[in-house]
Scaffold this active site. Structure first.
Site, PDB file in Angstrom:
ATOM      1  N   LYS A 115       0.874  -1.174   0.000  1.00 31.12           N
ATOM      2  CA  LYS A 115       0.000   0.000   0.000  1.00 31.12           C
ATOM      3  C   LYS A 115       0.908   1.220   0.000  1.00 31.12           C
ATOM      4  CE  LYS A 115      -4.380   1.418   0.487  1.00 31.12           C
ATOM      5  NZ  LYS A 115      -5.664   0.793   0.169  1.00 31.12           N
ATOM      6  N   SER A 164      -1.822  -1.248  -3.986  1.00 30.02           N
ATOM      7  CA  SER A 164      -2.894  -0.262  -4.058  1.00 30.02           C
ATOM      8  C   SER A 164      -2.383   1.020  -3.444  1.00 30.02           C
ATOM      9  CB  SER A 164      -4.153  -0.775  -3.361  1.00 30.02           C
ATOM     10  OG  SER A 164      -3.854  -1.193  -2.057  1.00 30.02           O
TER      11      SER A 164
END
Lengths: 381, 381, 381, 381
Positions: free
Chosen positions: A168, A242
């Site tokens: 992330k 992400s």
């Protein structure tokens, strides 16, 4: 010596702020303050950069974890890696996966030699990333470094033993762009969407190339700002990344198999050959250790399937197996593309609690047109 | 006596106005003015009630057909049934299926007795339907009558031999609602969308109940205005219906198997048990005559698979196999629901040229939660 | 000598294929094959690059015009310039404006000296533009050249007399990108949307800079591939541009005032200072010759207002007059941004038949944050 | 005797969880635990029934208020009325308005006789509403009763002195529908959207009719389940209502003018005649006491304009002033309709911090086609 014992617990969430599943795990002693290493999940909401469902879930889960660990809120990230992927369109059940790791004292320095390698996990945070680094070499290098640290933390030395690296990283926001530009810096994109030139996908893809660099899938010499989202021949087969505007540093949680592990779980992965390749999904389940013939795994097989993690990047071409599709033209291709991945996985696993992120067009996560699918399976005993 | 020989030709379309596939079929003699009985297809566009892609395709295909048949534009509908379903989100290739029927003189009055039943087709237009009849008994009865005529036209007497009834009926428009209300009539809904109380789904569902009434799947005594979209226990297992504001009458094209047929094609159908049931799709292929073991049909099997027609109605519940999904909350559930059906079919057929319509929530087309899948297969020789 | 007499006729359209308004104008003799010079309008549909409403309208209007002019379809573009802008979200009535130009024999070589300048029109097509030129200097130069030709055609020499230059240029499509790349060429973007890095806005903005170059608003020396959508200080105050994938060459229709004109119409323009600046819209009406005090024009004023042409580019900042707005975060900012412009104009003109295009974020059409509004008014007699 | 002194403070919010504006007001003593009576605002997010931006804001604001008031979380609703309207598409700045009320001891029993009436506020909660009551007489009656209590609390007896009644009521959710149906009850709609037959608009409209009943705008005898969203001649001119699935009881906050008030604020309201009626907005400002000639209020006027509260219900007809619009066909009409109201108000007030809710098609909030606009103005001294 010490060996890992890793477990995964999948908790469906009834709303973005639902911590009841975690609370139950805590109550039963399945997760403990000193064993919880990562929370990975899918949160309901728009899946866009201002997805308040994801942001709210993040806030609530961090508060819950701070209380559970009895640490200040700001110290949560040092103890537990969070990877929350926003957006559950279609048949993706919102859920959170608690990953625990215990250290078991073992007599044998060589692990349970001769046995199958089993699941290990490692995690690491990265140095802070500035807005101007997003989607560029700065982000690639910092993710690569964090990936190497996560491998060390997992006790893995051979990249082939790594089957899934979840990352992330920070994306861009209106505010962070303003900040960068006020300091005379440029940013990779002014498009805040996850469209093909959006900041969100540049961040995701720099992170993927960072993983690829760390694992030797792509040599550093081939990497530069210019190849990001341009040279699709460079990719990782195990990176799922992400990005979210609100973060300032990257977080990596890495899964692999090690013969020294004392886990009862094993991980495997495969890559689909194209966007409708159900066989690719089956292959992922098989590489993880499910042995089913043809068709679909039966209930007994599925009782051993702990979780599936998959990407659903939409193809950059308008052709699938020689026929035109109009997915690239769909006004909501981002949502539909993610939803389609959810269906492809669910149609094989027979369940909807699968981690499926994606929707972006093209990616360095997996080869052109294909997608990464990793599966965690409980070994037969 | 005369026996049918039915063929189907699948033409991908490069744009809503692409008639090149049909033109090629005409050029090669595969379709002839006196054998073309139906054009069934998926057109790209929004799939909404004002889907100009579908409307344009309809105009262009009718003009092409008028020219091909050498009849006035207004006479096209008497000769060829059009069922165009708008919206190809995700992995549904825009395409048109030309259905032809030849009448073969046969010596034997009993057909090729002892042989497998083969594909027959029948079609019929309905009486005009007023706006106030849309979604109500008026529409149900007119579709039922047209379905009976289509069975006769197909030469079928036993409803069990019917495997697919495609119906296109009028929906409502701002203008037609105004018309009805100016005459003191009420309409079933002012919602022009395909949302759960939208006029479009009421029209679709009245049409489905009309088929169910004609085939004896639902006794007439159980039907009334009140049961439409209320009593989900009433449904057809073979009706695929759609609606468009611009139409004034219904059109029915019905497919079944008959032992008197001289076709080399056969049709079968099945119903999925829920929204992610890939096995249900496999069953449809098997009932049509594909014999594959487990897994997916191989290339040789697929070379015999002529076409698949499927619905993708989204479930009225927020649960799939016991887990919560948020599909009903998706802002674009209509598009996503249709797209998901396209993926479920494509993941089994390994191709994207499938006819998949749907997206509506709940329907009398198929049982609650399940969807209809029909497949046409070339028989082995 | 010859002087222009220009007229504009505004025809609302009941559907994308509605030519009834034009047919009526033709029947009444208001438009003639040798006076019709341009068709400018707003068509209903998605407004996206695959807006079939716009494409269909374009096809139908060209067919109608070919028939009206009695020329082959391919020759229509040589005679009549088409500028169709897709998407009528909110309060923008779909409509087509027929622009006619007659040549009047006048005795006086100097025009009606001392009188107010009146409306003139000029038009020109550009050389074909390849996909690799879209959004770059190739497109800028070809639009600049066409703009100069259109000025000549209008009989204007002073750029200050030019008040509106409407341009339609090719954008990119999946197919044209493939074409370019197969020839080893790069394209400006792989994003087919009108998002901030989308091919559609690059095409629009290259066209705007082409107009600015031709009119001397921006010196050629300041122009390069790199400034497009990067240096917002470069802009035109009179360019309204749009792009569509299906076109291969640009089309320019240019409006200005000339003292030699024999029209009874006059054009003026202004620029709004920000996205909510209703006074800017009022200013445009006043510069065109409506003299109303404060508030809104009254019915008598409006009877003289022939048409308004406006852009609605959304601001690149998240601030309007010091307060944060979230427009840039809206999933459908493109539609909403266009719709908001429609409301701003309609709230002043008291009517919905306004030409409003836009929705893109930032543009070289108008200064940063502001938008161009042009008005055509019938002079008092 | 005691007289009210009411103040309003408008705080822009930088995110759904931003309480910094309130904290600052608390710090400066502008709001006190015993003077804060209502928090009214617009929150960023999707504006749909599962708008997590709104839900999160609600949670955070209640937590903040509990702490500020030093009461348990469950007691907040007894002390402070919350009306949060989700969705800020376009040019609506997310913000929260703190409404305070002090009780001033006055010598004079008759108020400041002869002076202009000034702002008063009253609030009330309703009895809990079951899912089966949503959108029906049960909800109407409970809102009516709460409205009467709020009038009493405001010290008003003449309904003509009431200028704004904000109501928040329960809507339906998948869960509450299931609950009702499990008890054998029907619900007004299974459509969870704010489409024309959606549960959200039925709830909003029942609430509006409840206000109308309480104020005598509609006689109780004319009210029934059947008139809701059917008989548009029944409406309130001062009700602004919204609904959210998570609530179980209604909340009413009512504003009016009273000659006994010691406030320095005054409220007024007007109704627009149609969807583009900027003059209607101006009228609302004037009735509240801004005296500007023609055009727009100037800066001095605006310094006195405290806040505007407006609805933006989209018209049920496809005609505005005789011309067709396609707003009803827009896929995202709900968002666009709300955004357009925001622009109409902002174009007059010259600011974006306006409370604008709406997007639904037709409503009993205001007459057919028109919308309610209320303004609060600081009196000149």
């Amino acid at each position: 010596m010490k060996a890992q014992r890793v477990e995964m617990f999948v908790c469906p969430m009834a709303s973005p702020s639902d911590t009841s599943g975690l609370q139950k795990l805590a109550g039963s002693g399945n997760i403990k303050p000193d064993t919880l290493v990562a929370l990975v999940g899918k949160t309901e909401g728009t899946g866009a950069h201002d997805d308040w469902g994801r942001v709210w879930a993040d806030v609530v889960l961090r508060e819950w974890t701070a209380k559970f660990l009895d640490v200040p809120l700001d110290d949560v990230a040092k103890n537990v890696i969070f990877v929350l992927s926003g957006g559950c369109p279609g048949v993706i059940t919102p859920h959170i996966v608690a990953v625990t790791r215990e250290w078991i004292e073992t007599a044998d320095a060589d692990g349970h030699a001769g046995e199958d390698p089993r699941l290990v996990v490692g995690r690491a945070g990265s140095d802070p990333m500035s807005p101007e680094e997003v989607g560029r070499m700065g982000q690639i290098r910092k993710v690569a470094e964090a990936t190497r640290h996560a491998m060390e933390d997992a006790g893995l030395t051979d990249p082939h033993d790594v089957h899934l690296v979840m990352v992330k990283v920070p994306g861009l926001t209106t505010a962070s762009i303003k900040d960068a530009e006020s300091r005379g810096k440029s940013v990779v994109s002014h498009d805040l969407t996850f469209g093909p030139e959006g900041a969100g996908v540049y961040a995701n893809d720099a992170a993927a190339l960072g993983v690829a660099m760390a694992l030797g899938e792509v040599p550093e010499a081939k990497l530069s700002d210019e190849v990001v989202r341009r040279n699709w021949d460079l990719y990782s087969e195990v990176a799922m990344t992400s990005s979210g505007g609100e973060k300032r540093h990257g977080e990596v949680v890495l899964f692999g198999n090690s013969s020294s592990s004392r886990s009862s779980l094993r991980i495997g992965h495969a890559v689909t050959k194209d966007f409708i390749d159900a066989d690719g999904v089956r292959n992922a389940l098989r590489t993880a250790g499910l042995r089913f013939n043809g068709g679909l795994p039966d209930e007994s097989d599925l009782s051993r399937l702990v979780h599936v993690f998959a990407k659903s990047v939409i193809p950059g071409s308008d052709q699938v197996r020689g026929q035109r599709i109009t997915l690239l033209d769909d006004a909501d291709a981002y949502q539909i593309g993610k939803a389609l991945g959810g269906m492809l996985i669910a149609s094989v696993t027979g369940r909807t609690t699968n981690y499926v992120s994606g929707g972006e067009r093209n990616s360095h996560q997996g080869p052109p047109g294909g997608n990464i699918v990793a599966a965690v399976v409980r070994t037969e005993t």
